[in-house]
Structure formats: C-alpha cells, structure tokens
Design a protein around this motif. Structure first.
Motif, mmCIF file in Angstrom:
data_model
loop_
_atom_site.group_PDB
_atom_site.id
_atom_site.type_symbol
_atom_site.label_atom_id
_atom_site.label_comp_id
_atom_site.label_asym_id
_atom_site.label_seq_id
_atom_site.Cartn_x
_atom_site.Cartn_y
_atom_site.Cartn_z
ATOM 1 N N PHE A 193 66.727 8.308 16.728
ATOM 2 C CA PHE A 193 67.964 7.194 15.353
ATOM 3 C C PHE A 193 68.915 5.913 15.655
ATOM 4 O O PHE A 193 69.178 5.193 14.382
ATOM 5 N N LEU A 194 68.949 5.877 16.345
ATOM 6 C CA LEU A 194 70.221 4.662 16.774
ATOM 7 C C LEU A 194 69.234 3.264 17.167
ATOM 8 O O LEU A 194 68.561 3.189 17.405
ATOM 9 N N ASP A 195 70.383 2.725 16.323
ATOM 10 C CA ASP A 195 69.721 0.740 15.589
ATOM 11 C C ASP A 195 70.720 0.871 16.270
ATOM 12 O O ASP A 195 71.599 0.451 14.564
ATOM 13 N N VAL A 196 71.071 0.055 17.008
ATOM 14 C CA VAL A 196 72.095 -0.597 17.649
ATOM 15 C C VAL A 196 71.426 -2.223 18.631
ATOM 16 O O VAL A 196 70.659 -2.165 19.187
ATOM 17 N N PRO A 197 71.805 -2.637 18.367
ATOM 18 C CA PRO A 197 72.491 -4.658 19.427
ATOM 19 C C PRO A 197 72.185 -3.507 20.639
ATOM 20 O O PRO A 197 72.639 -3.005 20.619
ATOM 21 N N GLY A 198 70.868 -4.612 21.628
ATOM 22 C CA GLY A 198 71.855 -4.329 22.748
ATOM 23 C C GLY A 198 70.875 -3.513 24.210
ATOM 24 O O GLY A 198 70.459 -3.015 24.865
ATOM 25 N N VAL A 199 69.978 -2.119 23.025
ATOM 26 C CA VAL A 199 68.906 -1.350 23.613
ATOM 27 C C VAL A 199 68.097 -2.055 23.844
ATOM 28 O O VAL A 199 67.049 -2.902 23.682
ATOM 29 N N THR A 200 67.930 -1.843 25.442
ATOM 30 C CA THR A 200 66.817 -2.572 26.125
ATOM 31 C C THR A 200 64.991 -1.491 26.458
ATOM 32 O O THR A 200 64.680 -1.924 26.048
ATOM 33 N N ASN A 201 65.550 -0.363 26.631
ATOM 34 C CA ASN A 201 64.498 0.766 26.700
ATOM 35 C C ASN A 201 65.196 1.946 26.465
ATOM 36 O O ASN A 201 66.340 2.189 26.488
ATOM 37 N N ARG A 202 64.613 3.254 26.101
ATOM 38 C CA ARG A 202 64.957 3.949 25.585
ATOM 39 C C ARG A 202 63.515 5.254 26.329
ATOM 40 O O ARG A 202 62.314 4.842 26.844
ATOM 41 N N VAL A 203 64.761 5.956 26.943
ATOM 42 C CA VAL A 203 63.576 7.021 28.129
ATOM 43 C C VAL A 203 63.976 8.715 28.110
ATOM 44 O O VAL A 203 65.232 8.895 27.936
ATOM 45 N N TYR A 204 63.189 9.262 27.634
ATOM 46 C CA TYR A 204 63.549 10.359 26.781
ATOM 47 C C TYR A 204 63.204 11.918 27.485
ATOM 48 O O TYR A 204 61.474 11.562 28.637
ATOM 49 N N LEU A 205 63.430 12.485 28.084
ATOM 50 C CA LEU A 205 63.889 13.497 28.851
ATOM 51 C C LEU A 205 63.770 15.175 28.191
ATOM 52 O O LEU A 205 63.941 15.392 27.159
ATOM 53 N N SER A 206 62.081 15.651 28.007
ATOM 54 C CA SER A 206 62.028 16.452 27.213
ATOM 55 C C SER A 206 62.335 16.109 25.194
ATOM 56 O O SER A 206 63.663 17.277 25.169
ATOM 57 N N PRO A 207 62.452 15.075 25.199
ATOM 58 C CA PRO A 207 63.025 15.009 23.633
ATOM 59 C C PRO A 207 62.292 16.036 22.462
ATOM 60 O O PRO A 207 61.052 16.900 22.047
ATOM 61 N N TRP A 208 63.597 16.815 22.099
ATOM 62 C CA TRP A 208 63.586 17.997 20.886
ATOM 63 C C TRP A 208 62.778 17.153 19.052
ATOM 64 O O TRP A 208 63.875 17.199 18.290
ATOM 65 N N TRP A 209 61.840 16.338 19.499
ATOM 66 C CA TRP A 209 60.794 16.096 18.469
ATOM 67 C C TRP A 209 60.047 16.957 17.273
ATOM 68 O O TRP A 209 59.701 16.762 16.346
#
Length: 232
Positions: free
Chosen positions: A86-102
């Motif tokens: 849910f994070l929408d902030v400037p500056g995020v380059t990539n997102r790496v998820y380890l076993s995300p609780w979706w």
C-alpha cells in the motif's frame, strides 16, 4: 512501531519491513539485515504485533517514515509485504517481497471465519496454530519460535482480511520469493498478483532467511533490490 537504522557506511538506503512478530534481536533476522547492510543503509521496520487498524497502525507510520527517504528499494517479508503493497511514496526503485502475506489459507470455513472476525474483540484469542520450525524454517531458533505470536485477535484478523481484499494491482517493479509449501501465507495469492517470471521459488519454510536455502538465494535477493525483475 520500532525503526532501527543499520549504517555501515553505505551511500544508499533500503527500507526493510519485517513480518508479524519478527524482531531484529532474532538471529536469523539479523543475518538478513547483515546481508542487506553490506550494500545499503538499512532502515528496519518492526511492526507492532497486535493491531486493530492496519492502515493507521502499519501503513501510515511506514509511509511517513519512507517519505523522508530519497531513492530506495523496499525489501519486505510476510506482513511487511502486505503493509508495503500500500506504500505509494516517491523514491521507491524496486520492491522485493519475501513470502508476502497477500492471502491466507486458514483451516476454517469462510462462514466461521466471518463470524470470528465480526466479534468486537481486540484481545488475541484465536490460536495461530502450530508454527514450528518446519513451518518457519529449519534454521529457526528456539528463542525465535518462543518469541513469535501464538494468537491473533478478531480485530487483527478483520483488518488484515480487509486489506488483502483491497490490495492494489501488482506493480511492475515488484518480485517475490516464496515456497509452494508455505503453511503461513497462501502462495496462490502471490501468483494471482505477480506473473510467474517475477516469482522465484525456494525450498524451505515461510522465512527464506530462516531456511537453509537462503545462501543459494541471497545474492539474487540483493540483485533484485538493485535491478528489480531483470534480476530473475
């Protein structure tokens, strides 16, 4: 919420959002932090355990902190993956998820779960099940397992289920590492949000960093922080 900064002199930042019950004092969490801190000034978020409002108690505090960073990748595990989706902030380059609780695969029929989560109770009374070393990872320590939460409140389950139902679409900069035998989160929910070529499977428990296979994958995790989906 606790946020600890590990600064070994790196000139770039990484936001590491831990999972439900993970703490920096845990030996295997510290192993992960040490790997990331070789390349990044690492901002480690320890989420509060028992909450009643996911956005107010998890998402908003992390967003406010992240807004002060310039350019950074996100590394997030389990509940940290739910939060950072849910994070929408400037500056995020990539997102790496380890076993995300979706998504969850709880051993309760939906009508029963609906009834439980409707209760106006914020005390942890719903057992989380037997989350032993096999479920978490074969390197999980006795202290780590004893420290983990053994129950959740109806209010906690209600707010997390609502968040899972309202997740934004998978992002183009995101990749995930998971195991198909995860007993904590539902890997099918990961497959519904990310294309197969942006998912890397591993053998082990819910926590990659608490599983013996971590040494085979840590370089790819770090590469994904740098290059995103191109690393897989």
């Amino acid at each position: 919420m606790q946020i600890r900064v590990y600064d070994d002199g790196a000139d770039r930042d990484c936001l590491l959002v831990l999972g439900w019950g993970n703490r920096c004092r845990h030996e295997n969490v510290q192993w992960l932090v040490d790997q990331v801190a070789q390349e990044y000034r690492t901002h480690v978020v320890e989420l509060p355990t028992h909450i009643t409002d996911l956005r107010r108690e998890w998402v908003d505090p992390v967003r406010e902190y992240a807004a002060e960073l310039d350019s950074f990748p996100i590394l997030a595990h389990s509940a940290g993956g739910l939060t950072s989706a849910f994070l929408d902030v400037p500056g995020v380059t990539n997102r790496v998820y380890l076993s995300p609780w979706w998504g969850s695969d709880l051993p309760l029929p939906d009508p029963v779960l609906d009834l439980v989560t409707s209760l106006p109770v914020s005390k942890p009374i719903v057992p989380t099940g037997n989350l032993d070393g096999e479920a978490i990872g074969d390197l999980a320590t006795d202290a780590q397992l004893a420290d983990g939460p053994d129950a959740a409140s109806p209010a906690f389950l209600r707010t997390t289920r609502r968040a899972q139902a309202r997740l934004p679409p998978g992002r183009d900069d995101a990749v995930a590492f998971c195991t198909l035998t995860d007993r904590v989160v539902d890997p099918r929910a990961i497959g519904r949000r990310l294309h197969a070529d942006r998912i890397r499977l591993y053998q082990g428990g819910h926590e990659l960093f608490s599983s013996s296979s971590r040494e085979r994958h840590v370089d790819t995790v770090l590469d994904a922080l740098e290059r995103g989906p191109d690393a897989l």
